[in-house]
Design a protein around this motif. Structure first.
Motif, mmCIF file in Angstrom:
data_model
loop_
_atom_site.group_PDB
_atom_site.id
_atom_site.type_symbol
_atom_site.label_atom_id
_atom_site.label_comp_id
_atom_site.label_asym_id
_atom_site.label_seq_id
_atom_site.Cartn_x
_atom_site.Cartn_y
_atom_site.Cartn_z
ATOM 1 N N ALA A 1 44.406 -10.024 -3.086
ATOM 2 C CA ALA A 1 45.596 -9.211 -2.391
ATOM 3 C C ALA A 1 46.083 -8.339 -3.536
ATOM 4 N N ILE A 2 45.966 -8.674 -4.722
ATOM 5 C CA ILE A 2 46.700 -7.788 -5.737
ATOM 6 C C ILE A 2 45.836 -6.732 -6.605
ATOM 7 N N HIS A 3 44.494 -7.052 -6.494
ATOM 8 C CA HIS A 3 43.658 -6.064 -7.110
ATOM 9 C C HIS A 3 42.575 -5.516 -6.308
ATOM 10 N N SER A 4 42.108 -4.272 -6.381
ATOM 11 C CA SER A 4 41.298 -3.555 -5.513
ATOM 12 C C SER A 4 40.004 -3.644 -6.122
ATOM 13 N N HIS A 5 39.815 -4.201 -7.295
ATOM 14 C CA HIS A 5 38.461 -4.354 -7.795
ATOM 15 C C HIS A 5 38.174 -5.895 -8.211
ATOM 16 N N ILE B 1 36.706 -6.778 -21.346
ATOM 17 C CA ILE B 1 36.628 -7.192 -19.966
ATOM 18 C C ILE B 1 37.988 -7.823 -19.425
ATOM 19 N N HIS B 2 37.795 -7.835 -18.091
ATOM 20 C CA HIS B 2 38.842 -8.553 -17.378
ATOM 21 C C HIS B 2 38.848 -9.743 -16.546
ATOM 22 N N PRO B 3 37.981 -10.606 -17.163
ATOM 23 C CA PRO B 3 37.558 -11.627 -16.069
ATOM 24 C C PRO B 3 38.635 -12.495 -15.445
ATOM 25 N N SER B 4 38.191 -12.635 -14.049
ATOM 26 C CA SER B 4 39.148 -13.486 -13.140
ATOM 27 C C SER B 4 38.445 -14.436 -12.279
ATOM 28 N N ARG B 5 39.051 -15.715 -11.859
ATOM 29 C CA ARG B 5 38.209 -16.255 -10.672
ATOM 30 C C ARG B 5 38.852 -15.412 -9.465
ATOM 31 N N ILE B 6 37.922 -15.347 -8.696
ATOM 32 C CA ILE B 6 38.148 -14.934 -7.495
ATOM 33 C C ILE B 6 38.830 -15.681 -6.574
ATOM 34 N N ASP B 7 40.059 -15.139 -5.756
ATOM 35 C CA ASP B 7 40.876 -16.037 -4.870
ATOM 36 C C ASP B 7 41.539 -15.242 -4.202
ATOM 37 N N GLU B 8 42.278 -15.897 -3.121
ATOM 38 C CA GLU B 8 43.278 -14.944 -2.345
ATOM 39 C C GLU B 8 44.193 -14.291 -3.185
ATOM 40 N N GLU B 9 44.798 -14.600 -4.149
ATOM 41 C CA GLU B 9 45.957 -13.851 -4.863
ATOM 42 C C GLU B 9 45.273 -12.789 -5.487
#
Length: 108
Positions: A63-67, A52-60
């Motif tokens: 801006a860098i990831h379409s998914h 998996i590629h977990p990430s907190r959703i923020d503006e950055e």
């Protein structure tokens, strides 16, 4: 190669699993959570890596990831009480890579 790794004391994963890394049409968090629960229920004994590629959703991230929405789902899913219940009921023991390293250092 597995038997060679065993003889050398190298611990390797037994199974590699994942779900689609992009959000499918109409895929909600609930559908993703249910898919992860099914994946967890299907695990076999041994060491399994779930990609998996977990990430907190923020503006950055936006801006860098379409998914970015899927990355946010992956961030939340293992914090979800329903998933924690599946993990407990199936007696799944989450581990870190450092635990595998420590096993190898001990020669286990």
């Amino acid at each position: 190669m597995r038997s060679f790794a065993d003889r050398k004391g190298v611990t390797i994963i037994d199974h590699l699993r994942s779900l689609p890394l992009v959000q499918g049409p109409g895929e909600s968090y609930e559908l993703f959570r249910d898919s992860m629960a099914a994946l967890l229920r299907s695990l076999k004994p041994g060491i399994t890596e779930i990609i998996i590629h977990p990430s907190r959703i923020d503006e950055e991230l936006k801006a860098i990831h379409s998914h970015w929405e899927k990355r946010g789902m992956e961030f939340e899913v293992f914090r979800d009480p329903a998933i924690r219940q599946v993990i407990a009921s199936k007696v799944i023991r989450p581990i870190r890579w450092s635990e595998l390293r420590n096993l190898m250092r001990k020669g286990a």
